[in-house]
Structures are given as structure tokens and as C-alpha cells.
Design a protein around this motif. Structure first.
Motif, PDB file in Angstrom:
ATOM      1  N   PRO A 145      28.349   8.643 -97.290  1.00 25.99           N
ATOM      2  CA  PRO A 145      27.895   8.735 -98.686  1.00 25.99           C
ATOM      3  C   PRO A 145      26.438   9.137 -98.863  1.00 25.99           C
ATOM      4  O   PRO A 145      26.114   9.921 -99.763  1.00 25.99           O
ATOM      5  CB  PRO A 145      28.159   7.331 -99.238  1.00 25.99           C
ATOM      6  N   ASP A 146      25.535   8.630 -98.047  1.00 23.52           N
ATOM      7  CA  ASP A 146      24.118   8.874 -98.274  1.00 23.52           C
ATOM      8  C   ASP A 146      23.565  10.061 -97.488  1.00 23.52           C
ATOM      9  O   ASP A 146      22.368  10.356 -97.564  1.00 23.52           O
ATOM     10  CB  ASP A 146      23.308   7.612 -97.960  1.00 23.52           C
ATOM     11  N   ASP A 147      24.429  10.747 -96.727  1.00 20.52           N
ATOM     12  CA  ASP A 147      24.005  11.992 -96.098  1.00 20.52           C
ATOM     13  C   ASP A 147      23.894  13.088 -97.150  1.00 20.52           C
ATOM     14  O   ASP A 147      24.558  13.040 -98.197  1.00 20.52           O
ATOM     15  CB  ASP A 147      24.999  12.427 -95.027  1.00 20.52           C
ATOM     16  N   VAL A 148      23.070  14.082 -96.873  1.00 24.10           N
ATOM     17  CA  VAL A 148      22.939  15.220 -97.782  1.00 24.10           C
ATOM     18  C   VAL A 148      24.138  16.145 -97.603  1.00 24.10           C
ATOM     19  O   VAL A 148      24.418  16.605 -96.492  1.00 24.10           O
ATOM     20  CB  VAL A 148      21.628  15.978 -97.528  1.00 24.10           C
ATOM     21  N   ALA A 149      24.846  16.409 -98.688  1.00 21.74           N
ATOM     22  CA  ALA A 149      26.021  17.286 -98.655  1.00 21.74           C
ATOM     23  C   ALA A 149      25.636  18.745 -98.807  1.00 21.74           C
ATOM     24  O   ALA A 149      26.287  19.628 -98.233  1.00 21.74           O
ATOM     25  CB  ALA A 149      26.990  16.902 -99.773  1.00 21.74           C
ATOM     26  N   ALA A 150      24.603  19.022 -99.579  1.00 26.34           N
ATOM     27  CA  ALA A 150      24.270  20.409 -99.881  1.00 26.34           C
ATOM     28  C   ALA A 150      22.788  20.551-100.165  1.00 26.34           C
ATOM     29  O   ALA A 150      22.174  19.650-100.761  1.00 26.34           O
ATOM     30  CB  ALA A 150      25.077  20.907-101.082  1.00 26.34           C
ATOM     31  N   LEU A 151      22.241  21.657 -99.719  1.00 25.54           N
ATOM     32  CA  LEU A 151      20.934  22.114-100.178  1.00 25.54           C
ATOM     33  C   LEU A 151      21.181  23.305-101.078  1.00 25.54           C
ATOM     34  O   LEU A 151      21.661  24.348-100.638  1.00 25.54           O
ATOM     35  CB  LEU A 151      20.034  22.516 -99.008  1.00 25.54           C
ATOM     36  N   THR A 152      20.884  23.131-102.349  1.00 29.48           N
ATOM     37  CA  THR A 152      20.982  24.233-103.302  1.00 29.48           C
ATOM     38  C   THR A 152      19.565  24.570-103.740  1.00 29.48           C
ATOM     39  O   THR A 152      18.736  23.679-103.926  1.00 29.48           O
ATOM     40  CB  THR A 152      21.844  23.856-104.513  1.00 29.48           C
TER      41      THR A 152
END
Length: 494
Positions: A145-152
């Protein structure tokens, strides 16, 4: 449910239903699900998994979408690379801890593939073709849950695109990705997006954000083939499109050509990316019917507020919409004090799906995130009915005689004149006043704007410092690679 579980469940629920139309191909939900599992298996074999970063630069295809979802199922950090980055910006983006790069035959380039493991969707020299992987079984979600899913990434107007870190927890709370708790507006959009025109780049948060209601709601994403004609309006007619997103400049071009194509299939057109004047918004709704939505948001915050066709039909055209459920707005003065309804100040946003911060930029993160609130750097107010009104940007300013002049109010005054359809204001250095205001106006059909009358109108409404030094009539506004008005290109015309 942790993202992207709701999407995987929706694909499993209707395996024979078409998810994508890509040229002559129909790709079913079951085929997309199988593809996600196969690509996830190939990515896992290449060493990807929770916390690892995959940079993606591909065309818009069903395979590319499946690759994004496969990486998310594995818990990767997906770094979306927009087309058109100059070398310096590309190096900046690829320097954000990237472990592998994914391309396809149309986007492969040496400067992309020199970072980490090179992967591809299709045959590319020097890259492992993920599509040849024998299979990975049904996809399962191993994201944290607390990992970064996306860099936009922001548009890079300051020269360096900022990477907005969106966590898996945030996407799991996102207004568009959780159909079990959709608001009535989100559910209505899903129904209207039965045949959704998908174009642009999957690296765009806006594109993915509005693709979600289509696929989760049982619709089909239609990826148009280039037939040499403008996408709007002719792709709508050719593919019987029911819904799409559109930038303001593209909307204006669509209205100019609306009589040359059959748009009767259209049920939703989401206007976003830059402000549109109330008069033009009302005119668009009158011409196209009860299909026009307006969205307000930022890369850092996602879509924040929405104006619906029902609002516009009731004559509500000045605001940019009401916030989504779960989104809170706070309007503050220069000292950070909260202002009452109707008073203008800087808009702060709080929601479960705002970014966690700018990747690798702690100073900018501290300046933007304040005790759980995100500074939008937009100016505006909230009225008594809960509608958000915009007044400009804190950084879209011109320093005239050491006085702060905001571009937004000048643009609104100019577009309020019946001779003006569009107006864009920018500042440029000036020997006498430090900076000077320069305005560019697109005339209304059959009208010729009078510069003196426009200057007098600005003076009467806003005062002398706001009067443009030059008012230039232009046939249209140039747009950036992101589809937004390019004020720098306008200034180059002076």
C-alpha cells in the motif's frame, strides 16, 4: 481493495466483452487479463517486483495498457515517459531510480534503452520481448500500500518535469478506480463512456484517470487509426464514440468543424487541461448538447472538481465544478489563514489520492504539502453552493512597476468581450516597467476586436497596471506537446 484489484476483478467478470478496439482488432477483457498475467510473469523473470522502477515509453495499445497493469500488479513503480522530451528532460526523468525501461518497436530509441534492463513489447534490437514469454498464469496483486505506484510528471514549465509520487494506497482510494464506491457523477461518466476515444499517452494521469470508468464500467476503449483527418470531430463519427476527454484548444477546433461530421453518438466530452471562459463553455454546450463536462485538477492531485451537463444546463458556467466526495477545499490568504466562502485566495486541496510528494525533491515537497494539504498555487474561491471558481495562478503573474498582476483575471475580462473567443496573457521583460503584460486574442467569428476598446475594458475592470502593453490578434493558439496553450510560442510572435 488494493489497486489494481478492482480492474482485474472487472476483467474476470466479463471475459467475452470487448475491452479495446485497436484498428481492426477487438481485444476482449479475458484476453487483456491473460496478457496482464503473461506480462507480469515476464517482468518478474526480468527481476521486477515490489519497489522496483519500470520506465515506460510506448504507443497507446492494448498491450501497453496491459504492461502498465502488470507492473502495478507486481508492485512496481511505473515511471511514465511522455513523448517529446528533449534530451535533458529525458535524462532527468530516467535518473529517478529506474531499474528497467519498456519500449515498443515504434518508440525504441538508444537514449531510452541505455538505462537499466531494456524490455519491449514486440521485436526491438537489444531488448527482451515480453510478448514472447510463455505465460505467467492469472495475475495476482503483490503491491504494498505505501509503495509508490506511479511517477507522473508535471509539464516541465520550469524546465525540469517534477515527478509526482502516487502511492498504491492513494490509487486504491481514487475516485475513478473503485467502482463499488463510485459517486453518482463517476457512475454517470462510466455509462456515458460506453465507447471511449483513447488517444495521447498512457503516461498521462488524466488519460488513465478517465480510461478507468470506461473499462471498470463495461465500456470499450477505442484507439483510433490515423486517417489523415483531425481526430476531433472525425474519429467520433467514424467510430461512433460516446465519450472522450478534450483540451480547450481542441474543443475550439471541434466547434469550428462540428457541422462537417455526425456527432450524434456523443454523450460525454470532458474538457480539461486549461481554463475555458463561461461564454465559450455555454456555447459549446448549446452546440453539442448536454454532453459537456468540465474538469479541474492537477497532476499532483488528480481530478478535484467537476462541472456536469446538468450544472451547465441550469446556467452554472462560471465555476469549474464541485469537488468529488472525499475531496476537501481550503481557500487561504498569503499568511495561510483560511478565508470564508466567497473570498478569493490560494486553493489548498486534501484528498485520499493526492501525491505523497515530488520524487527526489524534498524542498519542493515541503513547500507544496502542508500538514496533509496540497498547495495548488491556483487562486479562486468557493461559493455558497460549494462550487469552485478559479481566478488564476499564483505563478502566472507579471510584475508591472513592482506590482503583482495576475494573467487569469485579464484573460477573463478579455473573453467577456463579444469580439473575443479566446484570450491568453503572458509577461515579458520591459525596460520601463520591469515586465509588461502582453495579450493575444482569437476573434469571435466575423468579428474584429478593437484594441483600444479591449484596453479600456481591462482598465475599467482591473486598473491601469493590468492593461496589456500589446494586444495581438491571432488566428489560433499554438499548443504544447501536452495539448495546452503555449504562451511561450505566442510571445515569440512579438
Amino acid at each position: 481493495m488494493l489497486f489494481p484489484t478492482p480492474l482485474l476483478d472487472a476483467l474476470r467478470a466479463a471475459p467475452a466483452s470487448p475491452a479495446f478496439e485497436h484498428g481492426d482488432r477487438i481485444v476482449t477483457r479475458g484476453e487483456v487479463l491473460e496478457l496482464i498475467g503473461r506480462l507480469a510473469g515476464a517482468m518478474r523473470a526480468a527481476g521486477l517486483g515490489p519497489g522496483r522502477a519500470l520506465a515506460v515509453r510506448t504507443e497507446v495499445t492494448p498491450e501497453a495498457f496491459a504492461a502498465h497493469m502488470a507492473a502495478h500488479a507486481l508492485g512496481c513503480r511505473v515511471v511514465g515517459i511522455r513523448p517529446g522530451y528533449p534530451q535533458g528532460q529525458l535524462d532527468h526523468v530516467l535518473g529517478m531510480g529506474v531499474d528497467a525501461v519498456l519500449v515498443d518497436p515504434a518508440t525504441a530509441a538508444p537514449q531510452l534503452m541505455k538505462t537499466g534492463t531494456a524490455l519491449s513489447l514486440g521485436p526491438v534490437s537489444g531488448a527482451a520481448d515480453l510478448l514472447t514469454h510463455p505465460g505467467g498464469g492469472p495475475p495476482t496483486v503483490s503491491a504494498r500500500p505505501d509503495d509508490v505506484a506511479a511517477l507522473t510528471f508535471t509539464s516541465g514549465s520550469t524546465g525540469r518535469p517534477k515527478g509526482c509520487a502516487i502511492t498504491y494506497r492513494a490509487l486504491s482510494e481514487h475516485w475513478a478506480w473503485q467502482p463499488r464506491v463510485w459517486s453518482p457523477v463517476a457512475a454517470d461518466l462510466a455509462r456515458r463512456f460506453e465507447r471511449y476515444l483513447l488517444f495521447g499517452t498512457l503516461a498521462s494521469m488524466v488519460v488513465m484517470e478517465f480510461l478507468a470508468p470506461c473499462l471498470l464500467g463495461g465500456g470499450t476503449a477505442v484507439i483510433p487509426q490515423d486517417d489523415g483527418r483531425p481526430l476531433f470531430p472525425y474519429a467520433i463519427e467514424r467510430h461512433r464514440i460516446t465519450g472522450s476527454i478534450i483540451t480547450v484548444p481542441r474543443l475550439f477546433r471541434l466547434l469550428e468543424q462540428a457541422d462537417t461530421a455526425d456527432l450524434s453518438s456523443l454523450r460525454a466530452l470532458m474538457v480539461s487541461g486549461s481554463p475555458i471562459g463561461p461564454r465559450r463553455l455555454a456555447a459549446a454546450a448549446e452546440r453539442l448538447g448536454p454532453v459537456v463536462f468540465q474538469g479541474y485538477g492537477q497532476t499532483e492531485a488528480g481530478n478535484v472538481a467537476m462541472l456536469t451537463p446538468e450544472h451547465i444546463a441550469a446556467g452554472v458556467v462560471a465555476p469549474v465544478g464541485r469537488p468529488h466526495p472525499g475531496v476537501e477545499l481550503s481557500v487561504r490568504d498569503e499568511e495561510g489563514g483560511e478565508l470564508p466562502l466567497g473570498r478569493s485566495g490560494e486553493i489548498f486541496v486534501r484528498s485520499p489520492y493526492i501525491m505523497a510528494g515530488y520524487w527526489g525533491d524534498e524542498a519542493e515537497t515541503r513547500d507544496t504539502l502542508r500538514e496533509g494539504w496540497l498547495r495548488t498555487r491556483d487562486l479562486g474561491h468557493v461559493d455558497a453552493d460549494g462550487f469552485l471558481h478559479l481566478a488564476g495562478r499564483t505563478r502566472d503573474v507579471v510584475m508591472v512597476n513592482a506590482m503583482v498582476v495576475y494573467a487569469g483575471p485579464i484573460e477573463r475580462v478579455l473573453t467577456g468581450h463579444p469580439d473575443v473567443d479566446e484570450a491568453y496573457v503572458a509577461g515579458a521583460p520591459d525596460e520601463r516597467t520591469g515586465e509588461a503584460v502582453h495579450a493575444f486574442v482569437v476573434p469571435a467569428p466575423g468579428r474584429t476586436p478593437d484594441r483600444a476598446a479591449l484596453a479600456a475594458l481591462v482598465r475599467a475592470e482591473l486598473g491601469d497596471d493590468n492593461v496589456p502593453k500589446t494586444i495581438t490578434t491571432v488566428p489560433g493558439v499554438p499548443v504544447s506537446a501536452a495539448g495546452k496553450p503555449d504562451k511561450r510560442a505566442l510571445l515569440d510572435r512579438l
